[in-house]
Design a protein around this motif. Structure first.
Motif, mmCIF file in Angstrom:
data_model
loop_
_atom_site.group_PDB
_atom_site.id
_atom_site.type_symbol
_atom_site.label_atom_id
_atom_site.label_comp_id
_atom_site.label_asym_id
_atom_site.label_seq_id
_atom_site.Cartn_x
_atom_site.Cartn_y
_atom_site.Cartn_z
ATOM 1 N N LEU A 63 1.034 -1.169 0.006
ATOM 2 C CA LEU A 63 0.082 -0.261 0.017
ATOM 3 C C LEU A 63 0.842 1.173 0.037
ATOM 4 O O LEU A 63 0.455 2.163 -0.649
ATOM 5 C CB LEU A 63 -1.014 -0.160 1.198
ATOM 6 C CG LEU A 63 -1.854 1.099 1.548
ATOM 7 C CD1 LEU A 63 -2.711 1.150 0.164
ATOM 8 C CD2 LEU A 63 -2.817 1.009 2.483
ATOM 9 N N VAL A 64 1.924 1.353 0.728
ATOM 10 C CA VAL A 64 2.836 2.213 0.760
ATOM 11 C C VAL A 64 3.596 2.453 -0.402
ATOM 12 O O VAL A 64 3.770 3.699 -1.022
ATOM 13 C CB VAL A 64 3.653 2.272 2.124
ATOM 14 C CG1 VAL A 64 4.753 3.541 2.083
ATOM 15 C CG2 VAL A 64 3.216 2.265 3.383
ATOM 16 N N ASN A 82 5.987 15.253 8.945
ATOM 17 C CA ASN A 82 5.033 15.193 10.188
ATOM 18 C C ASN A 82 3.766 15.401 10.033
ATOM 19 O O ASN A 82 2.999 15.556 10.965
ATOM 20 C CB ASN A 82 5.748 15.745 11.379
ATOM 21 C CG ASN A 82 7.004 15.768 11.233
ATOM 22 O OD1 ASN A 82 7.689 14.734 11.412
ATOM 23 N ND2 ASN A 82 7.824 16.798 11.623
ATOM 24 N N VAL A 83 3.164 15.197 8.724
ATOM 25 C CA VAL A 83 1.684 15.577 8.481
ATOM 26 C C VAL A 83 0.897 14.148 9.440
ATOM 27 O O VAL A 83 -0.555 14.610 9.613
ATOM 28 C CB VAL A 83 1.189 15.593 7.128
ATOM 29 C CG1 VAL A 83 1.839 16.955 6.453
ATOM 30 C CG2 VAL A 83 1.840 14.552 6.247
ATOM 31 N N TYR A 84 1.293 13.169 9.588
ATOM 32 C CA TYR A 84 0.499 12.194 10.072
ATOM 33 C C TYR A 84 0.209 12.550 11.606
ATOM 34 O O TYR A 84 -0.720 12.040 12.090
ATOM 35 C CB TYR A 84 1.692 11.047 10.447
ATOM 36 C CG TYR A 84 2.462 11.066 11.478
ATOM 37 C CD1 TYR A 84 2.568 10.739 13.072
ATOM 38 C CD2 TYR A 84 3.663 11.693 11.228
ATOM 39 C CE1 TYR A 84 3.203 10.825 13.862
ATOM 40 C CE2 TYR A 84 4.781 11.739 12.289
ATOM 41 C CZ TYR A 84 4.510 11.375 13.391
ATOM 42 O OH TYR A 84 5.476 11.515 14.519
ATOM 43 N N ALA A 85 0.761 13.765 12.225
ATOM 44 C CA ALA A 85 0.513 13.892 13.797
ATOM 45 C C ALA A 85 -0.263 15.348 13.500
ATOM 46 O O ALA A 85 -0.780 15.754 14.539
ATOM 47 C CB ALA A 85 1.823 14.741 14.225
ATOM 48 N N ALA A 90 -4.094 5.267 -0.418
ATOM 49 C CA ALA A 90 -2.755 5.114 -0.734
ATOM 50 C C ALA A 90 -1.835 6.201 -0.691
ATOM 51 O O ALA A 90 -0.845 6.105 -0.045
ATOM 52 C CB ALA A 90 -2.542 4.292 -2.346
ATOM 53 N N LEU A 91 -2.258 7.274 -1.191
ATOM 54 C CA LEU A 91 -1.410 8.400 -0.966
ATOM 55 C C LEU A 91 -1.307 8.938 0.510
ATOM 56 O O LEU A 91 -0.093 9.403 0.957
ATOM 57 C CB LEU A 91 -2.320 9.859 -1.835
ATOM 58 C CG LEU A 91 -2.224 9.846 -3.244
ATOM 59 C CD1 LEU A 91 -3.174 10.652 -3.953
ATOM 60 C CD2 LEU A 91 -0.905 10.037 -3.672
ATOM 61 N N ARG A 116 2.020 9.481 5.514
ATOM 62 C CA ARG A 116 2.048 9.180 7.010
ATOM 63 C C ARG A 116 3.454 8.609 7.474
ATOM 64 O O ARG A 116 3.998 8.625 8.585
ATOM 65 C CB ARG A 116 1.117 8.020 7.364
ATOM 66 C CG ARG A 116 -0.250 8.816 7.498
ATOM 67 C CD ARG A 116 -1.299 7.757 7.951
ATOM 68 N NE ARG A 116 -2.634 8.287 8.202
ATOM 69 C CZ ARG A 116 -3.640 8.282 7.248
ATOM 70 N NH1 ARG A 116 -3.547 7.451 6.203
ATOM 71 N NH2 ARG A 116 -4.790 8.715 7.236
ATOM 72 N N THR A 117 4.148 8.119 6.155
ATOM 73 C CA THR A 117 5.722 7.999 6.513
ATOM 74 C C THR A 117 6.738 8.874 6.439
ATOM 75 O O THR A 117 7.875 9.020 6.944
ATOM 76 C CB THR A 117 6.179 6.832 5.565
ATOM 77 O OG1 THR A 117 6.423 7.516 4.386
ATOM 78 C CG2 THR A 117 4.991 5.650 5.397
ATOM 79 N N ILE A 118 6.143 10.161 5.912
ATOM 80 C CA ILE A 118 7.045 11.298 5.918
ATOM 81 C C ILE A 118 7.521 12.009 7.366
ATOM 82 O O ILE A 118 6.285 12.682 7.828
ATOM 83 C CB ILE A 118 6.486 12.375 5.069
ATOM 84 C CG1 ILE A 118 6.340 11.615 3.629
ATOM 85 C CG2 ILE A 118 7.426 13.566 4.745
ATOM 86 C CD1 ILE A 118 5.407 12.496 2.591
#
Length: 375
Positions: free
Chosen positions: A72-73, A127-130, A196-197, A202-204
């Motif tokens: 998926l990543v 850090n957009v996952y946060a 998927a995007l 989320r890994t950045i």
């Protein structure tokens, strides 16, 4: 220990006075801030401000490469870099979010479809996952929701969703990648593309900086000037009112006096989303992680340097506050956040704060672009 007790006892006497730092006072600051964070002097905060103490980033994530190898990543990364997501086949997500520019673009505002300028500066994706909200005005609350906007926007990627899915399904390689990412499912649509995007984004994450090493107990990681800047950041400069916690942001929205009301660069900010007059000119507080790599600054990208930013805050930013009469006659007249006050920082203090900001900037991000795309 006796010396430290004396220093801590004097904290309330001299730490609030930062006009001039002798060598002895710099040594005292180093001694105080070399203690565990729980022993540090409390920051200068306005009443009612919700505060979170500094927190370091995690050490090396040993699972990173396993994450990047997940189907998926891998799919999300290809889609992120592939210009096929644009109507012209020339613009990708990475056109504005370049990994070598800390996933920003280093220009005032982005240039998209038909060479149209965007209205706001491209924020970094680090850090957009946060993040609790996304975009300068907070109009998205998830990465999936965020990913949709630039794909459709005419001034960005200008891609019709009715055309995007058939375009991707016409490529056997992408059909196979979606099948692998989604457990053998043959069919896919817009939600799978956005998911998927988002999973790739989320890994950045930021790398650890010298600031993180200092927080974790390496007292030599910061210079005397940087420690002085950190102390000023926490006290006289009042930065912790908005920039605190692990990512140096309160995740909130503030009018810092840059609305340019009824002038060339007018932008009413969050008001355009909420239609609440109290939100006129409010923009999301950006994270200061890697701030040295993400110039220019502010929602309009008009500020080219950190020294200029600190000087603006030093002025108090109260440039267009309305009189009661003006506000009564115009409910949309912007009001600068009362958190902003004139700081009376000296030139040397300003330089120290900038040095501290640069200490929380890690080495530039490096990520190899895909060598080829499914075609």
């Amino acid at each position: 220990m006796k010396r430290l007790s004396v220093i801590l006892g004097l904290t309330g006497i001299f730490l609030g006075s930062t006009a001039f730092y002798t060598q002895e006072k710099q040594e005292d600051l180093r001694a105080i801030y070399s203690q565990p964070i729980s022993s540090w002097p409390k920051p200068t905060l306005d009443q009612g401000v919700a505060f979170h103490e500094f927190k370091s980033l995690s050490k090396i994530d040993t699972s990173y490469f396993r994450k990047m190898d997940q189907p998926l990543v891998k799919l999300g990364k290809l889609l992120f870099f592939d210009p096929i997501l644009s109507g012209s086949n020339q613009i990708s997500c990475s056109s504005c979010h370049n990994p070598q520019n800390s996933f920003g673009d280093h220009v005032t505002v982005p240039i998209g479809n038909d060479h149209i300028e965007g209205p706001r500066h491209t924020p970094s994706l680090l850090n957009v996952y946060a993040r609790k909200t996304l975009f300068w005005d907070g109009r998205a609350t998830s990465l999936e929701e965020q990913a949709l906007s630039p794909i459709e926007a005419h001034h960005e990627m200008d891609m019709s969703l009715n055309k995007l899915i058939p375009k991707l399904k016409a490529i056997p390689g992408y059909r196979e990648l979606f099948k692998e990412a989604y457990g053998g499912e043959e069919d896919f649509s817009v939600p799978e593309v956005l998911h998927a995007l988002a999973e790739f984004q989320r890994t950045i994450q930021s790398k650890r900086s010298r600031f993180d090493e200092f927080l974790d107990g390496k007292s030599t990681a910061l210079s005397d000037q940087e420690i002085q800047g950190m102390h000023l950041f926490r006290t006289k400069a009042r930065c912790m009112n908005c920039h605190n916690g692990q990512f140096l942001t309160d995740e909130s929205f503030h009018n810092i006096g840059m609305t340019y009301y009824k002038r060339k660069y007018q932008d009413l900010g969050r008001y355009e989303i909420t239609k609440n007059p109290e939100d006129v000119g409010r923009f999301r507080t950006p994270s200061l992680r890697d701030v040295g790599n993400t110039a220019p600054y502010m929602h309009n990208g008009l500020m080219p340097s950190l020294i200029g930013i600190v000087n603006l805050y030093n002025s108090g930013m109260h440039m267009i506050d309305p009189t009661p009469e003006k506000k009564a006659n115009d409910p949309l007249y912007p009001v600068t956040d009362p958190l902003l006050k004139k700081l009376d920082l000296t030139a040397d203090e300003t330089k120290s704060i900038v040095a501290f900001l640069e200490s929380m900037t890690a080495t530039s991000y490096r990520m190899a672009r895909p060598e080829k795309f499914p075609r």
